[in-house]
Design a protein around this motif. Structure first.
Motif, short mmCIF file in Angstrom:
data_model
loop_
_atom_site.label_atom_id
_atom_site.label_comp_id
_atom_site.label_asym_id
_atom_site.label_seq_id
_atom_site.Cartn_x
_atom_site.Cartn_y
_atom_site.Cartn_z
N ARG A 63 0.85 -1.20 0.00
CA ARG A 63 0.00 0.00 0.00
C ARG A 63 0.88 1.24 0.00
O ARG A 63 1.81 1.36 0.80
CB ARG A 63 -0.88 -0.01 1.25
N TRP A 64 0.55 2.16 -0.93
CA TRP A 64 1.16 3.48 -0.97
C TRP A 64 0.06 4.47 -0.62
O TRP A 64 -0.70 4.90 -1.49
CB TRP A 64 1.71 3.78 -2.37
N ALA A 65 -0.05 4.83 0.63
CA ALA A 65 -1.15 5.68 1.10
C ALA A 65 -1.10 7.07 0.48
O ALA A 65 -2.14 7.62 0.11
CB ALA A 65 -1.13 5.78 2.62
N ASP A 66 0.09 7.64 0.33
CA ASP A 66 0.21 9.01 -0.18
C ASP A 66 -0.33 9.16 -1.60
O ASP A 66 -0.81 10.23 -1.97
CB ASP A 66 1.67 9.47 -0.16
N ILE A 67 -0.24 8.10 -2.39
CA ILE A 67 -0.70 8.17 -3.78
C ILE A 67 -1.91 7.27 -4.03
O ILE A 67 -2.35 7.11 -5.17
CB ILE A 67 0.44 7.86 -4.79
N ASP A 68 -2.44 6.68 -2.98
CA ASP A 68 -3.64 5.84 -3.03
C ASP A 68 -3.50 4.71 -4.04
O ASP A 68 -4.31 4.53 -4.93
CB ASP A 68 -4.88 6.69 -3.34
N GLU A 69 -2.43 3.92 -3.89
CA GLU A 69 -2.18 2.78 -4.78
C GLU A 69 -1.97 1.53 -3.95
O GLU A 69 -1.36 1.57 -2.88
CB GLU A 69 -0.93 3.06 -5.64
N ASP A 70 -2.52 0.42 -4.44
CA ASP A 70 -2.38 -0.88 -3.80
C ASP A 70 -2.03 -1.91 -4.86
O ASP A 70 -2.60 -1.88 -5.96
CB ASP A 70 -3.70 -1.31 -3.15
N ILE A 71 -1.11 -2.81 -4.54
CA ILE A 71 -0.77 -3.90 -5.45
C ILE A 71 -0.77 -5.20 -4.67
O ILE A 71 -0.10 -5.31 -3.63
CB ILE A 71 0.60 -3.69 -6.12
#
Length: 139
Positions: A55-63
């Motif tokens: 999870r990359w919270a700052d850019i709102d991305e999940d893989i």
């Protein structure tokens, strides 16, 4: 299921290593938000408690780890959308996507060749770009 232990970037790819000693990578073109992110944003991630997602919270991305099992590569052959955006780099992907009513990341996937738009969608994209051109010509 194996668990993600480490994440890193290099050569236009995102890499992971797992608790089973495996390493996987995917081209950043498959994750347009990460591709456009800064190094600082890319390195600000958290592996979830199950070890199966990042999870990359700052850019709102999940893989999810399953994304790394895919082996297809970007397909830029006969990609008219990619050709248009390469020819006219001043086109704003976000604005074109908004004009069409789709998410910027989906349009980016069409541009990078990781998703293939239908013939109808291709025509919608081209028509949106023409519309922007007509508005510019009217100035």
């Amino acid at each position: 299921m194996e668990r993600i232990e480490k994440v890193w970037f290099g050569g236009g790819n995102v890499y992971i290593s797992t608790d089973k000693g495996e390493q996987y990578h995917r081209p950043l073109e498959f994750f347009p938000i990460l591709k456009e992110a800064t190094d600082e944003q890319r390195n600000s991630y958290k592996i979830n408690k199950f070890g199966d997602a990042i999870r990359w919270a700052d850019i709102d991305e999940d893989i999810h780890i399953s994304s790394f099992y895919e082996t297809s590569e970007p397909d830029l052959k006969n990609n008219v959308i990619a050709e248009i955006f390469a020819r006219f780099p001043q086109l704003n992907v976000s604005e074109v996507a908004r004009t069409i009513g789709i998410h910027k990341s989906l349009l980016s996937k069409y541009i990078y060749g990781t998703k293939k738009p239908s013939a109808k969608r291709t025509e919608e994209i081209i028509e949106a770009i023409r519309h922007i051109g007509r508005e510019l010509a009217a100035i």
